[in-house]
Motif scaffolding. Structure first.
Motif, PDB file in Angstrom:
ATOM      1  N   LEU A   1       0.819  -1.203   0.000  1.00 16.36           N
ATOM      2  CA  LEU A   1       0.000   0.000   0.000  1.00 16.36           C
ATOM      3  C   LEU A   1       0.860   1.263   0.000  1.00 16.36           C
ATOM      4  O   LEU A   1       0.609   2.197  -0.764  1.00 16.36           O
ATOM      5  N   GLU A   2       1.872   1.296   0.852  1.00 19.87           N
ATOM      6  CA  GLU A   2       2.744   2.473   0.904  1.00 19.87           C
ATOM      7  C   GLU A   2       3.487   2.669  -0.410  1.00 19.87           C
ATOM      8  O   GLU A   2       3.642   3.795  -0.896  1.00 19.87           O
ATOM      9  N   LYS A   3       3.933   1.575  -0.999  1.00 19.63           N
ATOM     10  CA  LYS A   3       4.668   1.650  -2.263  1.00 19.63           C
ATOM     11  C   LYS A   3       3.783   2.208  -3.373  1.00 19.63           C
ATOM     12  O   LYS A   3       4.222   3.032  -4.184  1.00 19.63           O
ATOM     13  N   LYS A   4       2.541   1.772  -3.399  1.00 15.45           N
ATOM     14  CA  LYS A   4       1.627   2.196  -4.462  1.00 15.45           C
ATOM     15  C   LYS A   4       1.056   3.598  -4.230  1.00 15.45           C
ATOM     16  O   LYS A   4       0.699   4.285  -5.184  1.00 15.45           O
ATOM     17  N   LEU A   5       0.977   4.032  -2.970  1.00 15.08           N
ATOM     18  CA  LEU A   5       0.267   5.264  -2.657  1.00 15.08           C
ATOM     19  C   LEU A   5       1.152   6.487  -2.419  1.00 15.08           C
ATOM     20  O   LEU A   5       0.713   7.615  -2.593  1.00 15.08           O
ATOM     21  N   LYS A   6       2.390   6.282  -2.019  1.00  7.95           N
ATOM     22  CA  LYS A   6       3.285   7.417  -1.824  1.00  7.95           C
ATOM     23  C   LYS A   6       3.626   8.056  -3.166  1.00  7.95           C
ATOM     24  O   LYS A   6       3.830   7.363  -4.166  1.00  7.95           O
ATOM     25  N   LEU A   7       3.696   9.376  -3.181  1.00  6.53           N
ATOM     26  CA  LEU A   7       4.103  10.073  -4.396  1.00  6.53           C
ATOM     27  C   LEU A   7       5.575   9.795  -4.677  1.00  6.53           C
ATOM     28  O   LEU A   7       6.417   9.937  -3.798  1.00  6.53           O
ATOM     29  N   THR A   8       5.863   9.399  -5.899  1.00  2.78           N
ATOM     30  CA  THR A   8       7.237   9.098  -6.289  1.00  2.78           C
ATOM     31  C   THR A   8       7.892  10.330  -6.898  1.00  2.78           C
ATOM     32  O   THR A   8       7.233  11.341  -7.193  1.00  2.78           O
ATOM     33  N   SER A   9       9.190  10.244  -7.110  1.00  6.05           N
ATOM     34  CA  SER A   9       9.912  11.350  -7.761  1.00  6.05           C
ATOM     35  C   SER A   9       9.380  11.564  -9.168  1.00  6.05           C
ATOM     36  O   SER A   9       9.321  12.695  -9.666  1.00  6.05           O
ATOM     37  N   GLU A  10       8.945  10.474  -9.816  1.00  2.00           N
ATOM     38  CA  GLU A  10       8.386  10.590 -11.160  1.00  2.00           C
ATOM     39  C   GLU A  10       7.042  11.321 -11.116  1.00  2.00           C
ATOM     40  O   GLU A  10       6.741  12.143 -12.004  1.00  2.00           O
ATOM     41  N   ASP A  11       6.247  11.041 -10.098  1.00  3.88           N
ATOM     42  CA  ASP A  11       4.978  11.761  -9.924  1.00  3.88           C
ATOM     43  C   ASP A  11       5.222  13.255  -9.778  1.00  3.88           C
ATOM     44  O   ASP A  11       4.566  14.086 -10.421  1.00  3.88           O
ATOM     45  N   LEU A  12       6.181  13.603  -8.922  1.00  2.15           N
ATOM     46  CA  LEU A  12       6.479  15.012  -8.675  1.00  2.15           C
ATOM     47  C   LEU A  12       7.028  15.686  -9.925  1.00  2.15           C
ATOM     48  O   LEU A  12       6.721  16.849 -10.213  1.00  2.15           O
ATOM     49  N   LYS A  13       7.823  14.949 -10.681  1.00  2.49           N
ATOM     50  CA  LYS A  13       8.378  15.486 -11.939  1.00  2.49           C
ATOM     51  C   LYS A  13       7.257  15.795 -12.920  1.00  2.49           C
ATOM     52  O   LYS A  13       7.259  16.845 -13.573  1.00  2.49           O
ATOM     53  N   ASN A  14       6.291  14.884 -13.023  1.00  2.00           N
ATOM     54  CA  ASN A  14       5.166  15.092 -13.935  1.00  2.00           C
ATOM     55  C   ASN A  14       4.308  16.277 -13.512  1.00  2.00           C
ATOM     56  O   ASN A  14       3.809  17.030 -14.353  1.00  2.00           O
ATOM     57  N   ILE A  15       4.130  16.439 -12.191  1.00  2.00           N
ATOM     58  CA  ILE A  15       3.346  17.571 -11.694  1.00  2.00           C
ATOM     59  C   ILE A  15       4.025  18.891 -12.048  1.00  2.00           C
ATOM     60  O   ILE A  15       3.378  19.845 -12.496  1.00  2.00           O
ATOM     61  N   ARG A  16       5.339  18.939 -11.853  1.00  4.86           N
ATOM     62  CA  ARG A  16       6.069  20.177 -12.158  1.00  4.86           C
ATOM     63  C   ARG A  16       6.047  20.494 -13.652  1.00  4.86           C
ATOM     64  O   ARG A  16       5.934  21.656 -14.042  1.00  4.86           O
ATOM     65  N   SER A  17       6.139  19.472 -14.486  1.00  3.16           N
ATOM     66  CA  SER A  17       6.217  19.720 -15.932  1.00  3.16           C
ATOM     67  C   SER A  17       4.863  20.022 -16.552  1.00  3.16           C
ATOM     68  O   SER A  17       4.769  20.811 -17.487  1.00  3.16           O
ATOM     69  N   SER A  18       3.810  19.397 -16.049  1.00  4.72           N
ATOM     70  CA  SER A  18       2.497  19.548 -16.682  1.00  4.72           C
ATOM     71  C   SER A  18       1.516  20.397 -15.875  1.00  4.72           C
ATOM     72  O   SER A  18       0.497  20.848 -16.402  1.00  4.72           O
ATOM     73  N   ASN A  19       1.814  20.587 -14.587  1.00  7.09           N
ATOM     74  CA  ASN A  19       0.919  21.244 -13.645  1.00  7.09           C
ATOM     75  C   ASN A  19      -0.357  20.436 -13.441  1.00  7.09           C
ATOM     76  O   ASN A  19      -1.381  20.944 -12.993  1.00  7.09           O
ATOM     77  N   PHE A  20      -0.313  19.146 -13.776  1.00  6.51           N
ATOM     78  CA  PHE A  20      -1.406  18.224 -13.555  1.00  6.51           C
ATOM     79  C   PHE A  20      -0.993  17.159 -12.566  1.00  6.51           C
ATOM     80  O   PHE A  20       0.186  16.806 -12.470  1.00  6.51           O
ATOM     81  N   PHE A  21      -1.977  16.624 -11.843  1.00  4.66           N
ATOM     82  CA  PHE A  21      -1.727  15.442 -11.013  1.00  4.66           C
ATOM     83  C   PHE A  21      -2.307  14.258 -11.778  1.00  4.66           C
ATOM     84  O   PHE A  21      -3.514  14.026 -11.774  1.00  4.66           O
ATOM     85  N   ILE A  22      -1.445  13.532 -12.483  1.00  2.00           N
ATOM     86  CA  ILE A  22      -1.872  12.428 -13.332  1.00  2.00           C
ATOM     87  C   ILE A  22      -1.560  11.100 -12.661  1.00  2.00           C
ATOM     88  O   ILE A  22      -0.417  10.843 -12.289  1.00  2.00           O
ATOM     89  N   VAL A  23      -2.584  10.276 -12.472  1.00  2.00           N
ATOM     90  CA  VAL A  23      -2.390   8.952 -11.884  1.00  2.00           C
ATOM     91  C   VAL A  23      -2.461   7.913 -12.980  1.00  2.00           C
ATOM     92  O   VAL A  23      -3.435   7.852 -13.729  1.00  2.00           O
TER      93      VAL A  23
END
Length: 229
Positions: free
Chosen positions: A206-228
């Motif tokens: 659960l923690e592995k799947k639910l914690k925001l990863t560095s890739e998640d944060l990178k995508n947020i910064r580049s697109s300004n979207f929270f994409i799952v």
């Protein structure tokens, strides 16, 4: 396991009472019954008459019809005819709370004839999820790609939750989606959410799947979207 009509009814009455922070004594005084009798009603050990039930619901501010299953079994919602293979009666969902480093859970129950749902949030015991902190009611919309839930808190502060997850196939045990909500402190939030067909006991997964990863944060910064994904 709830296996009778009166057990199911009693469990719902107890859930609404606890959500509204009412005691058995308060209910007993209002419906003019003993505390022992109210306890038996909530456990489904005895049948409750309609007049007493109406008085009880009126006191709690609950629509009495919400306590009963749909009786029009031959009137099936059009969505159900098309998406029969995606139907479920119960789903479990999990979020990760970064501030406290804790996992949060909830359960969704669906009436497959009406596409109405109940969402039980923050259950102390996922197996006994009726004992929860918040109760929401709303609807589900199916599609080939996504299943979307929109529910409202039945008790103040009346916040809303919207949960969107990829529609699970027969082989999928869980999927990752996005939950957006206004919290009890009126903060707008969006959370990565794992939704499964059965309770998940593997906290590391659960923690592995639910914690925001560095890739998640990178995508947020580049697109300004929270994409799952």
């Amino acid at each position: 396991m709830i296996n009778t009509f009166y057990q199911a009814l009693g469990t719902k009455l107890r859930t609404y009472r606890k959500i509204r922070k009412m005691t058995i004594g308060e209910i007993a005084r209002e419906i003019n019954k003993s505390i022992a009798t109210v306890s038996k009603y909530e456990k489904g050990e005895i049948a409750i008459d309609i007049e007493t039930l109406f008085t009880w619901c009126n006191f709690m501010g609950v629509n009495i019809s919400s306590l009963f299953p749909d009786s029009q079994t031959n009137s099936v919602h059009e969505q159900i005819k098309r998406y029969q293979k995606h139907l479920f009666e119960r789903l479990y969902f999990y979020n990760y709370k970064g501030k406290t480093r804790t996992l949060c859970n909830g359960v969704i129950e669906c009436d497959n004839h009406t596409c109405k749902v109940r969402l039980y949030l923050f259950a102390k015991d996922i197996e006994n999820y009726f004992d929860c902190e918040y109760l929401y009611e709303g609807s589900v919309t199916y599609s080939d790609a996504y299943t979307n839930f929109v529910v409202n808190n039945v008790h103040p502060p009346f916040d809303m939750i919207a949960l969107s997850v990829p529609t699970m196939t027969g082989k999928s045990e869980y999927t990752i989606g996005l939950l957006s909500s206004t919290t009890t402190r009126y903060e707008n939030i969006a959370l990565k959410t794992l939704v499964s067909k059965k309770p998940v006991k593997d906290t590391q997964l659960l923690e592995k799947k639910l914690k925001l990863t560095s890739e998640d944060l990178k995508n947020i910064r580049s697109s300004n979207f929270f994409i799952v994904s």
